[in-house]
Design a protein around this motif. Structure first.
Motif, mmCIF file in Angstrom:
data_model
loop_
_atom_site.group_PDB
_atom_site.id
_atom_site.type_symbol
_atom_site.label_atom_id
_atom_site.label_comp_id
_atom_site.label_asym_id
_atom_site.label_seq_id
_atom_site.Cartn_x
_atom_site.Cartn_y
_atom_site.Cartn_z
ATOM 1 N N LEU A 15 0.830 -1.202 0.000
ATOM 2 C CA LEU A 15 0.000 0.000 0.000
ATOM 3 C C LEU A 15 0.864 1.253 0.000
ATOM 4 C CD1 LEU A 15 -2.733 1.442 0.264
ATOM 5 C CD2 LEU A 15 -2.581 1.116 2.746
ATOM 6 N N ALA A 16 1.922 1.245 0.805
ATOM 7 C CA ALA A 16 2.822 2.400 0.861
ATOM 8 C C ALA A 16 3.478 2.659 -0.491
ATOM 9 C CB ALA A 16 3.886 2.165 1.937
ATOM 10 N N GLU A 17 3.961 1.601 -1.131
ATOM 11 C CA GLU A 17 4.606 1.747 -2.434
ATOM 12 C C GLU A 17 3.611 2.219 -3.491
ATOM 13 O OE1 GLU A 17 7.712 1.523 -3.378
ATOM 14 O OE2 GLU A 17 8.463 1.065 -1.368
ATOM 15 N N PHE A 18 2.405 1.694 -3.418
ATOM 16 C CA PHE A 18 1.390 2.069 -4.402
ATOM 17 C C PHE A 18 1.033 3.543 -4.260
ATOM 18 C CE2 PHE A 18 -3.174 2.309 -5.641
ATOM 19 C CZ PHE A 18 -3.008 2.030 -6.992
ATOM 20 N N VAL A 71 -7.053 2.770 8.632
ATOM 21 C CA VAL A 71 -7.502 3.669 7.570
ATOM 22 C C VAL A 71 -8.985 3.414 7.313
ATOM 23 C CG1 VAL A 71 -7.007 4.569 5.281
ATOM 24 C CG2 VAL A 71 -5.226 3.354 6.538
ATOM 25 N N SER A 72 -9.799 4.446 7.434
ATOM 26 C CA SER A 72 -11.237 4.285 7.235
ATOM 27 C C SER A 72 -11.570 4.287 5.745
ATOM 28 C CB SER A 72 -12.003 5.419 7.922
ATOM 29 O OG SER A 72 -11.804 6.638 7.208
ATOM 30 N N ARG A 90 -8.411 2.232 -7.988
ATOM 31 C CA ARG A 90 -9.208 2.411 -6.771
ATOM 32 C C ARG A 90 -9.498 1.060 -6.102
ATOM 33 N NH1 ARG A 90 -13.146 6.352 -4.877
ATOM 34 N NH2 ARG A 90 -14.640 5.311 -3.508
ATOM 35 N N SER A 91 -9.912 0.085 -6.890
ATOM 36 C CA SER A 91 -10.179 -1.253 -6.355
ATOM 37 C C SER A 91 -8.926 -1.829 -5.704
ATOM 38 C CB SER A 91 -10.672 -2.183 -7.462
ATOM 39 O OG SER A 91 -11.900 -1.731 -7.984
ATOM 40 N N HIS A 92 -7.774 -1.608 -6.355
ATOM 41 C CA HIS A 92 -6.499 -2.105 -5.821
ATOM 42 C C HIS A 92 -6.174 -1.431 -4.488
ATOM 43 C CE1 HIS A 92 -2.632 -4.062 -6.027
ATOM 44 N NE2 HIS A 92 -1.988 -2.909 -5.957
ATOM 45 N N ALA A 97 -5.672 -2.118 1.400
ATOM 46 C CA ALA A 97 -5.998 -1.633 2.738
ATOM 47 C C ALA A 97 -6.908 -2.592 3.488
ATOM 48 C CB ALA A 97 -6.658 -0.259 2.646
ATOM 49 N N GLY A 98 -7.373 -3.656 2.813
ATOM 50 C CA GLY A 98 -8.265 -4.612 3.458
ATOM 51 C C GLY A 98 -9.586 -3.995 3.847
#
Length: 293
Positions: A15-18, A71-72, A90-92, A97-98
């Motif tokens: 997530l951080a890299e993305f 993260v909400s 967006r889906s990714h 983030a689960g």
């Protein structure tokens, strides 16, 4: 012995890299920010993303550092918009983030091919299918040009409330925009009573409150109105004044989707709707793409 990192750790780093990669590809000009003479960072700075998303700079920095923070869905929605993510990205983002996307860009299963065909058959009478949140799920050619060029509106913004309070062309087409906005906000509040905990409803409310001082003012009145048809006066930019009867036909339970039609109240309005339909066909415009839920 090989140690395998927990799945949550892997997801946080992905997530951080993305987020970092999406931030670095956007220019300040794309989001309405000045470039400035001393910019060294490719794309946007972290503080600029934080500003655009209305989150803290430290919090966003921790997110890009893969720290263990919650993260909400609403914050993820704001980040997706700030970073100009398309539907796949967006889906990714939500998958990494689960989290469940409160406004997924997917075709609505309740809008069947038969319903789409019916919408086309109703033309030149403007018609669309909406849900109780005012999302426009499908529409015919004349509805797509009734209040604005709906095909040019991103699917995620095809919501009558959002357009009412943020879209200049949509507002200009309404003869009594202040009263319409007040009534729509009251109808939305009445409908939301059964959906107070649902992320999609809360996300839309938060967007409206952030984007429009006018919406904040009418929302603070706590007025409620039930759904009902009525005469509408619409000033179409291409064919002039239209006098129409707004009618709701529920396709299931009252809280579900409904067919909305705008039947002309006089022959002149019918003639102008036929002209509007002809203008759409003569320009070779394609049929509207399926809208999102």
């Amino acid at each position: 012995m090989t140690t395998v990192a927990p799945a949550t750790d892997v997801r946080r780093h992905e997530l951080a890299e993305f987020l970092r990669s999406r931030r670095e590809r956007i220019t300040p000009e794309q989001v309405g920010l000045p470039r400035g003479p001393r910019r060294r960072t490719p794309g946007l700075r972290r503080e600029e993303v934080a500003q655009l998303s209305a989150v803290g700079v430290t919090w966003y920095t921790w997110l890009e550092q893969a720290r263990e923070i919650q993260v909400s869905p609403q914050v993820l929605d704001a980040l997706a918009r700030a970073l100009l993510l398309d539907s796949s990205e967006r889906s990714h983002l939500f998958a990494l983030a689960g989290s469940t996307d409160p406004t997924p860009y997917a075709p609505c299963p309740s809008v069947t091919p038969a319903l789409r065909a019916m919408l086309d058959q109703l033309s030149p009478v403007p018609a669309c299918i909406q849900n109780s949140r005012y999302d426009i799920l499908a529409y015919n050619t004349t509805y797509g040009r009734l209040l604005c060029d709906l095909d040019a509106v991103p699917p995620e913004d095809r919501n009558c409330l959002w357009l009412m309070f943020t879209h200049a062309d949509w507002r200009a087409a309404l003869v009594d925009e202040a009263e319409v906005g007040r009534t729509m906000a009251a109808k939305f509040r009445a409908s939301m009573a059964e959906h107070l905990a649902e992320p999609a409803w809360k996300a839309l409310l938060k967007r409206l409150e952030a984007a429009s001082a006018e919406f904040r003012e009418v929302w603070a009145r706590h007025e409620v109105v039930t759904q009902a048809g009525k005469a509408k006066h619409i000033r179409n930019a291409q064919v002039g004044m239209l006098h129409l009867e707004h009618t709701n036909l529920w396709l299931g339970p009252a809280a579900g989707p409904r067919l909305v039609t705008y039947v002309p109240l006089d022959e002149e309005s019918r003639r102008r709707l036929e002209i509007l339909e002809g203008l759409h066909a003569s320009h070779g415009l394609s049929a509207p793409a399926p809208a999102a839920v």
